[in-house]
Design a protein around this motif. Structure first.
Motif, mmCIF file in Angstrom:
data_model
loop_
_atom_site.group_PDB
_atom_site.id
_atom_site.type_symbol
_atom_site.label_atom_id
_atom_site.label_comp_id
_atom_site.label_asym_id
_atom_site.label_seq_id
_atom_site.Cartn_x
_atom_site.Cartn_y
_atom_site.Cartn_z
ATOM 1 N N LEU A 40 0.870 -1.054 -0.074
ATOM 2 C CA LEU A 40 -0.101 0.061 0.065
ATOM 3 C C LEU A 40 0.788 1.212 0.018
ATOM 4 N N ASN A 41 0.596 2.254 -0.940
ATOM 5 C CA ASN A 41 1.238 3.448 -1.000
ATOM 6 C C ASN A 41 0.387 4.593 -0.973
ATOM 7 N N ARG A 42 1.025 5.905 -0.602
ATOM 8 C CA ARG A 42 0.288 6.990 -0.646
ATOM 9 C C ARG A 42 -0.394 7.251 -1.840
ATOM 10 N N HIS A 312 4.597 -2.634 9.307
ATOM 11 C CA HIS A 312 3.933 -2.114 10.096
ATOM 12 C C HIS A 312 2.612 -2.786 10.357
ATOM 13 N N LYS A 313 1.957 -3.332 9.416
ATOM 14 C CA LYS A 313 0.813 -4.007 9.519
ATOM 15 C C LYS A 313 0.535 -4.756 8.422
ATOM 16 N N HIS A 324 -6.502 1.139 4.089
ATOM 17 C CA HIS A 324 -6.386 2.623 3.462
ATOM 18 C C HIS A 324 -6.792 3.683 4.678
ATOM 19 N N ARG A 325 -7.592 3.418 5.429
ATOM 20 C CA ARG A 325 -7.635 4.167 6.466
ATOM 21 C C ARG A 325 -6.435 4.277 7.684
ATOM 22 N N GLU A 326 -5.874 3.102 7.828
ATOM 23 C CA GLU A 326 -4.645 3.299 8.422
ATOM 24 C C GLU A 326 -3.564 4.115 8.192
ATOM 25 N N SER A 333 4.414 3.346 11.045
ATOM 26 C CA SER A 333 5.691 3.325 10.932
ATOM 27 C C SER A 333 6.378 2.022 10.289
ATOM 28 N N GLY A 334 6.721 2.168 9.133
ATOM 29 C CA GLY A 334 6.820 1.067 8.232
ATOM 30 C C GLY A 334 5.892 0.696 7.055
#
Length: 341
Positions: A40-42, A312-313, A324-326, A333-334
């Motif tokens: 997942l990326n911004r 991170h998760k 996406h919400r996270e 962090s990660g």
């Protein structure tokens, strides 16, 4: 095939759903990969909102990095065999069971990396390598400033700088928790600054005995511009990867750019040509140079590599909205990784 789709083509997180899409048809030099996990990326969030359209000719499905198994070879695809375990970059299409990838954008998955770890590498580490090594020309004994230090690219850049032999790597982040973590990890930041409460330009001047840093990696833009210029020493190099705080600086003094002989480079990866991306990833594939040298040093967080990938998760793709919400709430962090089941 199954894929994560967006109701109405764009919209809020609630518009994401698991649906069906056409399985890709392979073109010349392409490989069909059955995806096990994707990152997942911004930019995925921006594309979902309709603010970052995919490059022409690429899939409208979200996702620019993945790990999986070669399932089928297209005409002219000679670098890989069915069953090979790979990870790679894409212009889009990774939020799906299958992806058609150009053979030059794939990298062999080291056996010591899990699918989750492999999927966390392509976008972050190729972007960091391009920004820091290709454009930033980082070298031994340099002083480096990395903004958004707890982001995936930030973490990658910090470690690549340390592996290159940088004397100091200063990371910025917004919370004490993130800063403490960046200082605690092996090959992490040597110094950390909370950009909300501290002046990072003043701090790096202390670290470098007033000389300033050699390289800045920036994601922020407007609010950081003047302090970035102030942070750079003579012949300093800055690579701008994003403009999170805005893209217009009302006024600024050009003199430091001239008299400090600064080099400022904008950089995007997704919009670059297939030829450029292939060269960046695949050059020196059989040697210890280039991006392959970075890959050779990467292990998971519990490994002993000079460079490590931090997760991170992990979410199953049935929980794509939660993932996406996270990221939207800036909790990670990660890397956030999605697995396909």
């Amino acid at each position: 095939m199954r894929a994560v789709l967006i109701k109405d083509g764009k919209g809020p997180i609630e518009n994401l759903y698991l649906g069906t899409a056409e399985k890709p048809v392979l073109g010349e030099g392409q490989v069909l990969v059955k995806i096990a996990a994707f990152g997942l990326n911004r930019l995925d969030l921006l594309q979902r909102e309709g603010l970052y359209p995919p490059p022409p000719g690429t899939s409208d499905i979200l996702g620019v990095e993945f790990a999986g198994t070669v399932d089928e070879l297209g005409p002219g695809a000679t670098r890989w065999s069915v069953g090979d375990e790979v990870f790679g970059l894409a212009g889009g299409g990774a939020y799906a069971e299958y992806i058609a990838s150009d053979q030059g954008l794939l990298i062999k998955k080291p056996v010591h990396l899990s699918w989750v770890e492999a999927a966390s590498i392509p976008e972050n580490y190729v972007t960091a390598y391009q920004a820091l090594v290709k454009y930033g020309e980082v070298k031994k004994d340099d002083h480096v400033l990395v903004h958004a230090g707890a982001s995936g690219v930030g973490i990658a850049a910090i470690q690549i700088a340390r592996a290159t032999g940088a004397t100091s790597v200063t990371a910025t982040a917004s919370t004490r928790e993130k800063l403490d973590w960046l200082l605690s990890i092996p090959s992490g930041a040597t110094h950390a600054v909370n950009y909300r409460t501290e002046n990072f330009a003043a701090e790096v001047k202390k670290t470098t005995n007033g000389k300033g840093v050699n390289v800045v990696i920036d994601f922020v833009g407007r609010t950081h511009w003047e302090k970035n210029i102030d942070s750079l020493g003579i012949d300093g190099r800055m690579t701008i990867l994003a403009l999170l705080s805005g893209n217009e600086v009302p006024s600024f003094n050009l003199s430091p750019i001239l008299y400090k002989r600064l080099k400022i480079q904008g950089s995007t990866l997704r919009s670059r040509s297939l030829e450029y991306q292939t060269e960046l990833i695949s050059s020196n594939l059989d040697s210890s140079a280039g991006f392959q040298a970075v890959v050779n040093k990467i292990t998971g967080a519990e490994g002993n590599g000079a460079i490590r990938t931090y997760i991170h998760k992990v979410y199953p793709w049935t929980e794509i909205q939660e993932a996406h919400r996270e990221m939207a709430e800036d909790k990670n962090s990660g890397k956030i990784i999605i697995t396909i089941s």
